[in-house]
Design a protein around this motif. Structure first.
Motif, PDB file in Angstrom:
ATOM      1  N   SER A  35       0.813  -1.227   0.000  1.00  0.00           N
ATOM      2  CA  SER A  35       0.000   0.000   0.000  1.00  0.00           C
ATOM      3  C   SER A  35       0.843   1.271   0.000  1.00  0.00           C
ATOM      4  O   SER A  35       0.427   2.300  -0.558  1.00  0.00           O
ATOM      5  CB  SER A  35      -0.942   0.005   1.206  1.00  0.00           C
ATOM      6  N   LYS A  84       2.115   1.877  -3.485  1.00  0.00           N
ATOM      7  CA  LYS A  84       0.996   2.394  -4.274  1.00  0.00           C
ATOM      8  C   LYS A  84       0.807   3.891  -4.036  1.00  0.00           C
ATOM      9  O   LYS A  84       0.537   4.659  -4.975  1.00  0.00           O
ATOM     10  CB  LYS A  84      -0.298   1.661  -3.950  1.00  0.00           C
ATOM     11  N   PHE A  86      -1.148  -1.715   7.078  1.00  0.00           N
ATOM     12  CA  PHE A  86      -0.457  -0.543   6.545  1.00  0.00           C
ATOM     13  C   PHE A  86       0.902  -0.386   7.232  1.00  0.00           C
ATOM     14  O   PHE A  86       1.903  -0.070   6.585  1.00  0.00           O
ATOM     15  CB  PHE A  86      -1.299   0.715   6.746  1.00  0.00           C
ATOM     16  N   ASP A 111      -2.978   5.865   7.241  1.00  0.00           N
ATOM     17  CA  ASP A 111      -4.238   5.656   6.530  1.00  0.00           C
ATOM     18  C   ASP A 111      -4.918   6.970   6.158  1.00  0.00           C
ATOM     19  O   ASP A 111      -5.698   7.033   5.205  1.00  0.00           O
ATOM     20  CB  ASP A 111      -5.193   4.807   7.375  1.00  0.00           C
ATOM     21  N   LYS A 130      -1.924  10.336   2.969  1.00  0.00           N
ATOM     22  CA  LYS A 130      -1.431   9.568   1.827  1.00  0.00           C
ATOM     23  C   LYS A 130      -0.880  10.484   0.739  1.00  0.00           C
ATOM     24  O   LYS A 130      -1.004  10.218  -0.446  1.00  0.00           O
ATOM     25  CB  LYS A 130      -2.547   8.684   1.266  1.00  0.00           C
TER      26      LYS A 130
END
Length: 301
Positions: free
Chosen positions: A86, A89, A139, A191, A194
């Motif tokens: 993640s 990404k 995460f 979270d 980002k």
């Protein structure tokens, strides 16, 4: 904005040291200093893109395995945890924010041997094995893996360091600064946060130019002030970096009004701990404090 005035002061110090050692024209040194700020942007982008490039190599290998004429069960059931990371990404999704300075000096597509090298090193590493074998997904785990990969294997790899030093004039110092910045950027991701921003090295460009130019212009005057206080010291025998840092500090104290005195003094003491001798901290602190006490009426408050 990720680059702060601490980093700018270091760049100015390095430029003033280059000016002293090479006896170059001050305008030429300033030009290289400004170009060095652009290089910092490029190094930042390149190192972030190197992380995603390793992931892309992994994805290519997965697709090759799946598309074999006679794929094995292992080929059909490849662990996708790394390519689905993640944090990687987020780095990919934020490229529009940080990749404003496309590098013409290094292109990972043209230097894929370095990417493949890091990919193979990663595959053999304990951190990769532990990460891939851990069936839980979070995460935090993704972030910890990327941080370990970056700090232990990417920026510590001698071939990667040598590549940057071959392409960028100030890479020997900038590489470490940018590596720390990227680590901090990744560490702050969660979270809710980002976003990876451009480091914006040009935000403080006016401060950089003023600090450099005024230190050069008033350098002799500042040396005379330092000489009066450092009675038992010969300026010619004084550590060059210490003298440069004290002159920069005096530039801020005398000429840059938006910075509190204590902030300026503490910054240069901190830089001396990083770049000068073990005794420099106490020496610089003593000299600058005495100058301030003796010239309170002249100096800004």
């Amino acid at each position: 904005m990720i680059i702060n005035r601490h980093h700018i002061r270091i760049k100015v110090m390095q430029s003033l040291y280059s000016l002293l050692i090479n006896n170059d024209d001050s305008k030429n040194v300033e030009k290289f200093m400004i170009e060095g700020m652009r290089d910092m942007n490029q190094i930042y982008c390149l190192l972030l893109n190197l992380i995603t490039s390793i992931k892309n190599i992994a994805l290519e290998n997965i697709n090759l395995a799946k598309n074999k004429n006679f794929p094995t069960d292992e080929d059909k059931n490849i662990n996708l945890k790394f390519i689905n990371n993640s944090v990687i990404k987020i780095i990919e999704d934020n490229r529009i924010n940080y990749d404003d300075y496309y590098s013409t000096k290094i292109n990972w597509a043209d230097n894929d041997e370095f990417v493949v090298l890091l990919y193979r090193i990663m595959l053999k590493s304990d951190i990769y094995s532990h990460y891939m074998n851990n069936k839980s997904v979070s995460f935090k785990e993704d972030k910890d893996f990327v941080l370990n990969l970056f700090n232990q294997y990417i920026v510590q790899n001698e071939k990667i360091i040598n590549l940057f030093e071959d392409k960028f004039i100030f890479a020997s110092s900038d590489f470490a600064i940018i590596s720390d910045i990227i680590s901090n950027v990744i560490e702050r991701l969660d979270d809710k946060n980002k976003v990876i921003l451009n480091i914006d090295t040009f935000h403080h460009i006016d401060f950089m130019k003023n600090l450099y130019r005024m230190t050069v212009e008033h350098g002799s005057y500042y040396e005379s002030i330092i000489n009066k206080v450092a009675i038992s010291w010969d300026l010619n025998r004084m550590v060059s970096i210490d003298l440069i840092l004290m002159k920069m500090a005096l530039t801020e104290l005398y000429n840059i009004a938006d910075i509190p005195k204590k902030v300026s003094l503490n910054e240069y003491i901190k830089i001396s701990k990083e770049y000068s001798t073990p005794k420099s901290k106490a020496f610089i602190n003593g000299i600058l404090d005495k100058i301030f006490q003796d010239n309170k009426k002249e100096l800004k408050k």
